[in-house]
Design a protein around this motif. Structure first.
Motif, PDB file in Angstrom:
ATOM      1  N   TRP A 381      28.429  43.825  39.101  1.00 15.69           N
ATOM      2  CA  TRP A 381      28.914  43.025  40.229  1.00 15.69           C
ATOM      3  C   TRP A 381      29.566  43.904  41.294  1.00 15.69           C
ATOM      4  O   TRP A 381      29.448  43.615  42.492  1.00 15.69           O
ATOM      5  N   HIS A 382      30.199  44.977  40.865  1.00 15.81           N
ATOM      6  CA  HIS A 382      30.804  45.898  41.827  1.00 15.81           C
ATOM      7  C   HIS A 382      29.729  46.526  42.702  1.00 15.81           C
ATOM      8  O   HIS A 382      29.891  46.645  43.926  1.00 15.81           O
ATOM      9  N   ASN A 383      28.625  46.947  42.095  1.00 17.68           N
ATOM     10  CA  ASN A 383      27.525  47.526  42.872  1.00 17.68           C
ATOM     11  C   ASN A 383      26.843  46.507  43.771  1.00 17.68           C
ATOM     12  O   ASN A 383      26.228  46.870  44.781  1.00 17.68           O
ATOM     13  N   LEU A 384      26.964  45.233  43.412  1.00 19.07           N
ATOM     14  CA  LEU A 384      26.411  44.181  44.256  1.00 19.07           C
ATOM     15  C   LEU A 384      27.404  43.733  45.321  1.00 19.07           C
ATOM     16  O   LEU A 384      27.096  42.854  46.136  1.00 19.07           O
ATOM     17  N   GLY A 385      28.594  44.305  45.314  1.00 17.99           N
ATOM     18  CA  GLY A 385      29.592  43.986  46.332  1.00 17.99           C
ATOM     19  C   GLY A 385      30.322  42.684  46.105  1.00 17.99           C
ATOM     20  O   GLY A 385      30.974  42.164  47.027  1.00 17.99           O
ATOM     21  N   ASP A 386      30.246  42.125  44.884  1.00 14.03           N
ATOM     22  CA  ASP A 386      30.915  40.859  44.589  1.00 14.03           C
ATOM     23  C   ASP A 386      32.253  41.172  43.914  1.00 14.03           C
ATOM     24  O   ASP A 386      32.339  41.338  42.691  1.00 14.03           O
ATOM     25  N   HIS A 387      33.313  41.245  44.712  1.00 15.86           N
ATOM     26  CA  HIS A 387      34.618  41.658  44.200  1.00 15.86           C
ATOM     27  C   HIS A 387      35.212  40.637  43.236  1.00 15.86           C
ATOM     28  O   HIS A 387      35.845  41.013  42.241  1.00 15.86           O
ATOM     29  N   GLU A 404      40.774  48.474  26.327  1.00 11.12           N
ATOM     30  CA  GLU A 404      39.555  48.947  26.994  1.00 11.12           C
ATOM     31  C   GLU A 404      39.769  49.111  28.496  1.00 11.12           C
ATOM     32  O   GLU A 404      39.246  50.056  29.106  1.00 11.12           O
ATOM     33  N   VAL A 405      40.509  48.215  29.130  1.00 12.73           N
ATOM     34  CA  VAL A 405      40.683  48.290  30.579  1.00 12.73           C
ATOM     35  C   VAL A 405      41.615  49.425  30.989  1.00 12.73           C
ATOM     36  O   VAL A 405      41.776  49.698  32.178  1.00 12.73           O
ATOM     37  N   ARG A 406      42.211  50.102  30.023  1.00  6.81           N
ATOM     38  CA  ARG A 406      43.045  51.268  30.328  1.00  6.81           C
ATOM     39  C   ARG A 406      42.247  52.568  30.284  1.00  6.81           C
ATOM     40  O   ARG A 406      42.796  53.644  30.535  1.00  6.81           O
ATOM     41  N   ARG A 407      40.958  52.466  29.965  1.00 10.83           N
ATOM     42  CA  ARG A 407      40.105  53.654  29.989  1.00 10.83           C
ATOM     43  C   ARG A 407      39.988  54.179  31.426  1.00 10.83           C
ATOM     44  O   ARG A 407      40.046  53.403  32.387  1.00 10.83           O
ATOM     45  N   PRO A 408      39.811  55.498  31.601  1.00 16.44           N
ATOM     46  CA  PRO A 408      39.759  56.070  32.959  1.00 16.44           C
ATOM     47  C   PRO A 408      38.729  55.422  33.872  1.00 16.44           C
ATOM     48  O   PRO A 408      39.009  55.154  35.046  1.00 16.44           O
ATOM     49  N   SER A 409      37.524  55.143  33.353  1.00 15.83           N
ATOM     50  CA  SER A 409      36.475  54.600  34.218  1.00 15.83           C
ATOM     51  C   SER A 409      36.814  53.192  34.703  1.00 15.83           C
ATOM     52  O   SER A 409      36.524  52.829  35.853  1.00 15.83           O
ATOM     53  N   LEU A 410      37.439  52.384  33.848  1.00 15.03           N
ATOM     54  CA  LEU A 410      37.779  51.020  34.256  1.00 15.03           C
ATOM     55  C   LEU A 410      39.022  50.998  35.141  1.00 15.03           C
ATOM     56  O   LEU A 410      39.154  50.138  36.017  1.00 15.03           O
ATOM     57  N   ARG A 411      39.910  51.940  34.926  1.00 16.45           N
ATOM     58  CA  ARG A 411      41.053  52.036  35.836  1.00 16.45           C
ATOM     59  C   ARG A 411      40.576  52.428  37.237  1.00 16.45           C
ATOM     60  O   ARG A 411      41.119  51.959  38.241  1.00 16.45           O
ATOM     61  N   ALA A 412      39.553  53.275  37.301  1.00 13.44           N
ATOM     62  CA  ALA A 412      38.998  53.646  38.610  1.00 13.44           C
ATOM     63  C   ALA A 412      38.369  52.430  39.286  1.00 13.44           C
ATOM     64  O   ALA A 412      38.494  52.234  40.504  1.00 13.44           O
ATOM     65  N   LEU A 413      37.704  51.592  38.487  1.00 12.61           N
ATOM     66  CA  LEU A 413      37.098  50.377  39.041  1.00 12.61           C
ATOM     67  C   LEU A 413      38.181  49.420  39.541  1.00 12.61           C
ATOM     68  O   LEU A 413      38.040  48.805  40.613  1.00 12.61           O
ATOM     69  N   THR A 414      39.265  49.317  38.788  1.00 15.06           N
ATOM     70  CA  THR A 414      40.386  48.478  39.222  1.00 15.06           C
ATOM     71  C   THR A 414      40.987  49.008  40.520  1.00 15.06           C
ATOM     72  O   THR A 414      41.348  48.237  41.428  1.00 15.06           O
ATOM     73  N   ALA A 415      41.083  50.341  40.616  1.00 14.82           N
ATOM     74  CA  ALA A 415      41.623  50.941  41.839  1.00 14.82           C
ATOM     75  C   ALA A 415      40.741  50.622  43.040  1.00 14.82           C
ATOM     76  O   ALA A 415      41.243  50.352  44.140  1.00 14.82           O
ATOM     77  N   ASP A 416      39.418  50.630  42.853  1.00 13.72           N
ATOM     78  CA  ASP A 416      38.506  50.276  43.944  1.00 13.72           C
ATOM     79  C   ASP A 416      38.768  48.854  44.429  1.00 13.72           C
ATOM     80  O   ASP A 416      38.762  48.588  45.647  1.00 13.72           O
ATOM     81  N   LEU A 417      38.999  47.944  43.476  1.00 15.92           N
ATOM     82  CA  LEU A 417      39.293  46.560  43.864  1.00 15.92           C
ATOM     83  C   LEU A 417      40.646  46.469  44.572  1.00 15.92           C
ATOM     84  O   LEU A 417      40.808  45.706  45.529  1.00 15.92           O
ATOM     85  N   LEU A 418      41.601  47.256  44.091  1.00  9.80           N
ATOM     86  CA  LEU A 418      42.952  47.199  44.652  1.00  9.80           C
ATOM     87  C   LEU A 418      42.959  47.580  46.127  1.00  9.80           C
ATOM     88  O   LEU A 418      43.696  46.999  46.931  1.00  9.80           O
TER      89      LEU A 418
END
Length: 437
Positions: A381-387, A404-418
Motif C-alpha cells: 500500500w505504501h508503494n501504491l501511495g495509500d497512506h 515486529e513493528v520495532r524492526r528497523p525496516s518497519l520503523r523506517a516505514l512508520t517514519a515515512d508516514l510520519l
C-alpha cells in the motif's frame, strides 16, 4: 608453498587454539567461507577447518596471506605471540581474556564499533545482541538429554513463531551452549540428531539477526550451515541454506543466493519425503522474492510458478507437512503471501492486491507469518501511495506481533508516514510507541 605442520596427538597448544579461534572469528566477520579463505592461501577447506580447530599450524607464508586477507596483524597470529599471559593467570581467566579478544577481533573485522561495558538503550532493545556473546563469549554449558534438548529447541521455535523476539534472544545463548555440549558428549546417530538441533538453534539465531538487520547473521549462519552439513539431514541443510541465501541477499549478492536456493531445492525435490519436497517449495519462494529484489522479473515469476506447482502437487497428494517445517510453511496461503512481496519489489504492487484480498490472516499459522502479511501489505500500500491503508497494515502488524513493528525496516516505514504530506490519525502515536523520531 611450504608444507604446514600438523599437530601431534590429542593435545593442542593454547597458542594454536587461540590462533585458530582468531582466524575463524575474523573470517566469519569478513563474511568469508573456509573455501574462499583456503583459495587465497592455497589450502583446502578441510585444511582451513583444521587450522581453525588448532590442529594444523600454517606456515609463515600462509599466515601472512591469511593476515592480509582478514585484516589482522601478522604478529598476532604467530605461534607463541597470540596472547601474553601472566604466570599467575588461571585457566578461567585465560578463557575470559581469549573470549574478550575474540569479541574485539570479530567486531572490528565486521566494521562494528565495540560498545563500552554499559550498553546503550538502543543496544538493550536489540534482541539479537545475545548472539554475539554466544559466538565469541560463550558461558560454560552442560550437556542435556536429547529429549530435553528437543523440548528446549521447540520452546525457542515457539518464541520465534509467536514473534516474541526478546524472549528468543534471551533463551538462545543457553540453548546454543547446551546443544553444542550435548553434541560433543554423544556419538553415532544420537550425535547426528544433536547436530541437527545445533543447526536449527543457529538457524533461529540467524533469523533473529536478520530481523534486526544485524551483521551477526553472517557468523551465525556459518555455524548453522556447518552443523547442518555435519548432521547429514538434507531437510535441516535446506533450512540452513534458506537463511544463508537471505543473508547473502541482504549483503547485495542476490544472484548467488538464487543459485544456491535453486540447487538446494532441486536436491531436496529428488527426495521421496513430503517434508523434503515442502522445504524445496519454501526455498523456491525465497528464491523468487530474492530474484524480484534484483529486478529479475522472469526468474522471479518462473520461480513463483514452480513453488506454486509444488505446493499444489503436495496438496493433491494429501500431504500436510506444514506443521513439521521449522519456520516457513508450504501452503497456498504462503504462496499468496509471497506473491504480494514479489509483485511489490518488482514495482507492480497493484498486481499484489488480489492476493492480499484473498488471504484470511487468521489462517496463517503463526503470529510471525501473520505479521509478515501485515508487513508485506504495508509495503504494497505504501508503494501504491495509500497512506491510510499502509497505516492500517502497520497497526494490524502491531496487534498480532508488537515487537515486529520495532524492526528497523518497519520503523523506517512508520517514519515515512510520519513525515508524509498527508496526515493520518494515529501515526504519531505509533511512532512514539516504536521509538521513531
Amino acid at each position: 608453498m611450504a608444507a604446514s605442520v600438523e599437530s601431534k596427538g590429542d593435545a593442542v597448544s593454547l597458542q594454536q587454539r587461540q590462533v585458530g579461534a582468531i582466524i575463524r572469528t575474523a573470517r566469519c566477520a569478513r563474511r568469508m567461507t573456509q573455501v574462499q579463505l583456503g583459495h587465497v592461501c592455497g589450502y583446502s577447506a578441510s585444511a582451513i577447518s583444521r587450522v581453525e580447530a588448532g590442529r594444523l599450524r600454517p606456515t609463515e607464508q600462509s599466515l601472512l596471506l591469511i593476515a592480509r586477507t582478514l585484516g589482522l596483524r601478522l604478529d598476532s597470529l604467530r605461534a607463541g605471540q597470540t596472547v601474553t599471559l601472566a604466570a599467575d593467570v588461571t585457566s578461567d581467566q585465560e578463557g575470559a581474556m581469549l573470549r574478550r579478544q575474540l569479541l574485539m577481533v570479530g567486531m572490528a573485522a565486521a566494521g562494528v564499533a565495540v560498545l563500552p561495558s554499559a550498553s546503550s538503550a538502543a543496544a538493550s532493545q536489540d534482541a539479537s545482541a545475545g548472539i554475539v556473546g554466544a559466538l565469541y563469549e560463550p558461558g560454560p554449558s552442560m550437556p542435556v538429554s536429547l529429549r530435553e534438548l528437543r523440548a528446549w529447541l521447540a520452546s525457542a521455535r515457539a518464541h520465534f513463531t509467536s514473534a516474541r523476539y526478546q524472549d528468543l534472544g534471551a533463551s538462545l545463548p543457553g540453548l546454543l551452549g547446551a546443544a553444542q555440549a550435548t553434541c560433543d558428549a554423544l556419538s553415532g546417530q544420537s550425535r547426528e540428531e544433536a547436530r541437527a538441533c545445533v543447526a536449527r538453534a543457529w538457524v533461529l539465531a540467524t533469523e533473529l539477526a536478520l530481523k534486526a538487520h544485524s551483521d551477526v547473521a553472517w557468523p551465525a549462519v556459518d555455524r548453522a550451515l556447518a552443523a547442518a552439513q555435519a548432521s547429514g539431514d538434507s531437510v535441516v541443510h535446506g533450512e540452513a541454506a534458506r537463511v544463508l541465501a537471505i543473508t547473502m541477499r541482504r549483503s547485495g549478492r542476490p544472484a548467488a543466493a538464487v543459485d544456491l536456493l535453486r540447487r538446494t531445492a532441486d536436491s531436496l525435490s529428488q527426495g521421496r519425503g513430503d517434508v523434503s519436497r515442502a522445504v524445496a517449495a519454501t526455498l523456491l519462494l525465497t528464491a523468487a522474492y530474492t530474484a524480484g529484489c534484483s529486478q529479475s522479473r522472469s526468474d522471479a515469476l518462473d520461480l513463483m510458478a514452480g513453488a506454486e506447482e509444488e505446493v499444489v502437487r503436495l496438496s493433491d497428494l494429501g500431504a500436510r507437512p506444514g506443521g513439521r517445517l521449522f519456520t516457513v510453511d508450504a501452503t497456498s496461503e504462503q504462496v499468496d503471501l509471497y506473491w504480494i512481496g514479489v509483485h511489490t519489489v518488482l514495482g507492480t504492487p497493484d498486481d499484489g492486491v488480489p492476493y492480499a484480498q484473498r488471504i484470511t490472516p487468521g489462517r496463517l499459522p503463526t503470529a510471525e507469518r501473520q505479521a509478515r502479511y501485515g508487513t508485506d501489505c504495508a509495503r504494497m500500500w505504501h508503494n501504491l501511495g495509500d497512506h491510510r491503508r499502509t497505516f492500517a497494515a502497520l497497526r494490524f502488524t502491531e496487534h498480532v506481533a508488537p515487537e515486529e513493528v520495532r524492526r528497523p525496516s518497519l520503523r523506517a516505514l512508520t517514519a515515512d508516514l510520519l513525515y508524509a504530506p498527508v496526515t493520518v490519525p494515529g501515526v504519531r502515536e505509533l511512532a512514539a510507541r516504536t521509538g521513531v523520531r
